[in-house]
Enzyme design. Sequence first.
Site, PDB file in Angstrom:
ATOM      1  N   LEU A  49      31.967 -21.502 115.182  1.00  0.00           N
ATOM      2  CA  LEU A  49      30.845 -20.932 114.439  1.00  0.00           C
ATOM      3  C   LEU A  49      30.174 -21.980 113.564  1.00  0.00           C
ATOM      4  O   LEU A  49      30.838 -22.859 113.000  1.00  0.00           O
ATOM      5  CB  LEU A  49      31.314 -19.769 113.555  1.00  0.00           C
ATOM      6  CG  LEU A  49      31.984 -18.584 114.238  1.00  0.00           C
ATOM      7  CD1 LEU A  49      32.160 -17.434 113.244  1.00  0.00           C
ATOM      8  CD2 LEU A  49      31.212 -18.101 115.462  1.00  0.00           C
ATOM      9  N   GLY A  94      35.569 -20.700 117.433  1.00  0.00           N
ATOM     10  CA  GLY A  94      34.560 -20.114 118.312  1.00  0.00           C
ATOM     11  C   GLY A  94      34.480 -20.789 119.671  1.00  0.00           C
ATOM     12  O   GLY A  94      34.073 -20.161 120.654  1.00  0.00           O
TER      13      GLY A  94
END
Length: 243
Positions: A49, A94
Amino acid sequence: MKLRNPPVNSLSLELLTELVISLEKLENDKTFRGVILTSDCPRVFSAGLDLTEVCGRNPAHYTEYWKAVQELWLRTYLSSLVLVAAINGACPAGGCMMALSCDFRVLADNPKYHIGLNETLLGIVAPFWLKDAYVNTIGHRASEQALQLGLLFPPAEALQVGLVDQVVPEDQVLGAALSAMARWLAVPDHARQLTKNMMRKATADRLLRQRDADIQNFISFICRDSIQKSLQVYLEKLRQRKG
């Protein structure tokens, strides 16, 4: 499909949106049956992220961003295409989320290329649906330890625990991914797609039933002063390291 958001393929709102749109186009074009997902940035698959998207912004932005994260996971996890991750760099958080949603994972045999969900080390928590995907992949006990400790696995350990399916020399990652793709495409699409949906639907449905609640949980968590402060400290450390 090559990820290209230098320097570390952070999942910005723009990149998340582009990935979802690209996958949708490929799924709608019946001439495509599979996608190899890899990185165009040296030494990193994706750092995860984009923390600038969740630090110092307003709740409306956090809502838009987390919706995009959810959408990418659902789009990849339930894709009718065969998705093979050719992991040619570090793959935390992520990045690991994207790899986990693929059907097959090939990792380059480089001791610096670790993979895993290390959110706790940043003071944040993986969402329940990502936890579910982790448990589905490496089992409950291994997930319990890995998630709490924020473990990142080097290639041999990632293969041993079942987080990746194959580890090959760095210059053979794409070739191994293509070979894996050929094996998956040898199966009739309809039967494979129905089987994939049967295996994954219950996990995806848990998020689909609770999408709004998941967004609210994320916002209430990320807006805490203590979380914002820890993210600011971490981002400042990154800036100093670059400097």
